[in-house]
Write a protein that holds these residues in place. Structure first.
Motif, PDB file in Angstrom:
ATOM      1  N   ALA A 102      11.196   0.884 -19.790  1.00 50.76           N
ATOM      2  CA  ALA A 102      11.057  -0.126 -20.453  1.00 50.76           C
ATOM      3  C   ALA A 102      12.520  -1.118 -20.414  1.00 50.76           C
ATOM      4  O   ALA A 102      12.245  -2.166 -20.249  1.00 50.76           O
ATOM      5  N   CYS A 103      13.394  -0.431 -20.358  1.00 49.27           N
ATOM      6  CA  CYS A 103      14.867  -1.091 -20.002  1.00 49.27           C
ATOM      7  C   CYS A 103      14.814  -1.789 -18.834  1.00 49.27           C
ATOM      8  O   CYS A 103      15.090  -2.780 -18.569  1.00 49.27           O
ATOM      9  N   GLU A 104      14.520  -0.957 -17.648  1.00 53.41           N
ATOM     10  CA  GLU A 104      14.576  -1.730 -16.400  1.00 53.41           C
ATOM     11  C   GLU A 104      13.862  -2.888 -16.459  1.00 53.41           C
ATOM     12  O   GLU A 104      13.991  -3.848 -16.037  1.00 53.41           O
ATOM     13  N   LYS A 105      12.310  -2.535 -16.847  1.00 47.55           N
ATOM     14  CA  LYS A 105      11.459  -3.746 -16.775  1.00 47.55           C
ATOM     15  C   LYS A 105      11.864  -4.982 -17.692  1.00 47.55           C
ATOM     16  O   LYS A 105      11.698  -6.163 -17.289  1.00 47.55           O
ATOM     17  N   SER A 106      12.570  -4.562 -18.791  1.00 50.11           N
ATOM     18  CA  SER A 106      13.049  -5.963 -19.541  1.00 50.11           C
ATOM     19  C   SER A 106      14.031  -6.577 -18.929  1.00 50.11           C
ATOM     20  O   SER A 106      14.044  -7.690 -18.876  1.00 50.11           O
ATOM     21  N   GLN A 132       4.094  -3.473 -17.037  1.00 46.10           N
ATOM     22  CA  GLN A 132       4.694  -2.257 -17.108  1.00 46.10           C
ATOM     23  C   GLN A 132       5.424  -2.064 -18.336  1.00 46.10           C
ATOM     24  O   GLN A 132       5.505  -1.059 -18.974  1.00 46.10           O
ATOM     25  N   LEU A 133       6.338  -3.148 -18.783  1.00 43.05           N
ATOM     26  CA  LEU A 133       7.219  -2.974 -19.854  1.00 43.05           C
ATOM     27  C   LEU A 133       6.132  -2.435 -21.198  1.00 43.05           C
ATOM     28  O   LEU A 133       6.430  -1.768 -21.762  1.00 43.05           O
ATOM     29  N   LEU A 134       5.013  -3.380 -21.281  1.00 44.10           N
ATOM     30  CA  LEU A 134       4.249  -2.909 -22.400  1.00 44.10           C
ATOM     31  C   LEU A 134       3.419  -1.673 -22.389  1.00 44.10           C
ATOM     32  O   LEU A 134       3.524  -1.151 -23.585  1.00 44.10           O
ATOM     33  N   GLU A 135       3.488  -1.350 -21.136  1.00 42.85           N
ATOM     34  CA  GLU A 135       2.706   0.228 -21.125  1.00 42.85           C
ATOM     35  C   GLU A 135       3.754   1.413 -21.553  1.00 42.85           C
ATOM     36  O   GLU A 135       3.379   2.138 -22.191  1.00 42.85           O
ATOM     37  N   ALA A 136       5.043   0.985 -21.033  1.00 45.50           N
ATOM     38  CA  ALA A 136       6.121   1.977 -21.449  1.00 45.50           C
ATOM     39  C   ALA A 136       6.375   1.894 -22.811  1.00 45.50           C
ATOM     40  O   ALA A 136       6.473   3.002 -23.596  1.00 45.50           O
ATOM     41  N   CYS A 137       6.390   0.731 -23.435  1.00 40.41           N
ATOM     42  CA  CYS A 137       6.668   0.868 -25.117  1.00 40.41           C
ATOM     43  C   CYS A 137       5.352   1.322 -25.632  1.00 40.41           C
ATOM     44  O   CYS A 137       5.538   1.981 -26.758  1.00 40.41           O
ATOM     45  N   ILE A 160      18.722   8.329 -29.288  1.00 39.69           N
ATOM     46  CA  ILE A 160      19.947   7.186 -28.801  1.00 39.69           C
ATOM     47  C   ILE A 160      19.200   6.276 -28.110  1.00 39.69           C
ATOM     48  O   ILE A 160      19.375   5.176 -28.093  1.00 39.69           O
ATOM     49  N   THR A 161      18.757   6.747 -26.606  1.00 38.87           N
ATOM     50  CA  THR A 161      18.158   5.935 -25.803  1.00 38.87           C
ATOM     51  C   THR A 161      16.988   5.067 -26.093  1.00 38.87           C
ATOM     52  O   THR A 161      17.118   3.678 -26.261  1.00 38.87           O
ATOM     53  N   THR A 162      16.186   5.351 -26.895  1.00 41.06           N
ATOM     54  CA  THR A 162      15.034   4.929 -27.333  1.00 41.06           C
ATOM     55  C   THR A 162      15.400   3.774 -28.441  1.00 41.06           C
ATOM     56  O   THR A 162      14.971   2.630 -28.269  1.00 41.06           O
ATOM     57  N   ALA A 163      16.283   4.318 -29.314  1.00 46.76           N
ATOM     58  CA  ALA A 163      16.711   3.052 -30.029  1.00 46.76           C
ATOM     59  C   ALA A 163      17.541   1.998 -29.570  1.00 46.76           C
ATOM     60  O   ALA A 163      17.312   0.741 -29.828  1.00 46.76           O
ATOM     61  N   VAL A 164      18.567   2.270 -28.688  1.00 47.96           N
ATOM     62  CA  VAL A 164      19.063   1.305 -27.717  1.00 47.96           C
ATOM     63  C   VAL A 164      18.312   0.448 -27.258  1.00 47.96           C
ATOM     64  O   VAL A 164      18.344  -0.893 -27.093  1.00 47.96           O
ATOM     65  N   ILE A 176       7.488 -11.215 -26.568  1.00 44.79           N
ATOM     66  CA  ILE A 176       6.593 -10.347 -25.550  1.00 44.79           C
ATOM     67  C   ILE A 176       6.392  -8.806 -26.072  1.00 44.79           C
ATOM     68  O   ILE A 176       5.109  -8.534 -26.079  1.00 44.79           O
ATOM     69  N   VAL A 177       7.007  -8.051 -26.434  1.00 44.79           N
ATOM     70  CA  VAL A 177       7.197  -7.105 -27.137  1.00 44.79           C
ATOM     71  C   VAL A 177       7.210  -7.207 -28.742  1.00 44.79           C
ATOM     72  O   VAL A 177       8.241  -7.168 -29.324  1.00 44.79           O
ATOM     73  N   VAL A 178       6.005  -7.316 -29.323  1.00 43.25           N
ATOM     74  CA  VAL A 178       5.914  -7.685 -30.688  1.00 43.25           C
ATOM     75  C   VAL A 178       6.113  -6.732 -31.716  1.00 43.25           C
ATOM     76  O   VAL A 178       5.310  -5.576 -31.571  1.00 43.25           O
TER      77      VAL A 178
END
Length: 208
Positions: A102-106, A132-137, A160-164, A176-178
């Motif tokens: 998700a980070c990479e696609k963002s 891809q971003l929305l699927e990852a989220c 940690i990584t998820t929250a960051v 985009i990520v509502v």
């Protein structure tokens, strides 16, 4: 050790918070790959954030490799992973892999929209990356909802990584990520952002 990079980068912030959780002493130099490119280049000619300058002056890159190196050589056996519990560690690694995807696609979307002139932007590619971003989220939300024990301990890489990464998506791509679609991620982020380590390295201020 010196950590080079701005805290508005989720990769830099991830490393800073992780090092703090591990009790690793380091100096943070808030140097930008954009506004202070030449200064960054003098430290690391590749100009990649995060950059870790080791005690002997050697330079390491890539957030995951930096953290792997630190845990292997400086943590005294402490870990942000559930070592010894193969099943939980597998779940943690899936969560981190989804968050990093998700980070990479963002980042790809942000760079496309903010750095590339509108005439050069290729909408089919942007739509693909956004998908891809929305699927990852969505997958990450399911992990938070169904595998809560993985995210309970604040000093674990999954949380940690998820929250960051969630904070980054909301600061840059909230339209985009509502947030309303991801209550689990919203709650996790709120809880993690209140911890001392997250508060010490916020994505705004002198380091951002």
């Amino acid at each position: 050790m010196r950590l080079i990079g701005m805290l508005d980068s989720p990769y830099v912030r991830r490393v800073a918070i992780s090092l703090e959780c591990l009790g690793i002493s380091f100096a943070h130099d808030a140097i930008s790959v954009f506004s202070t490119y030449e200064e960054f280049q003098r430290i690391n000619p590749v100009v990649k954030a995060p950059t870790l300058v080791c005690d002997d002056g050697e330079v390491l890159m890539d957030s995951s490799l930096i953290l792997q190196f630190v845990e292997a050589t400086r943590s005294g056996g402490d870990s942000l992973w559930s070592l010894g519990d193969a099943t939980r560690m597998q779940h943690e690694m899936r969560a981190v892999s989804l968050a990093l995807a998700a980070c990479e696609k963002s980042v790809q979307i942000v760079y496309e929209r903010k750095l590339r002139p509108p005439s050069a932007q290729y909408e089919p590619w942007v739509e693909r990356v956004q998908g891809q971003l929305l699927e990852a989220c969505a997958a990450l939300e399911r992990e938070v909802q169904t595998r809560q024990p993985v995210f309970v301990e604040p000093r674990r890489q999954a949380g940690i990584t998820t929250a960051v990464v969630w904070q980054f998506t909301q600061s840059m791509l909230a339209s985009i990520v509502v947030a309303e679609k991801y209550p689990g991620l919203v709650a996790l982020s709120a809880r993690m952002e209140r911890t001392p380590e997250f508060r010490k390295y916020p994505p705004v201020g002198p380091g951002a």
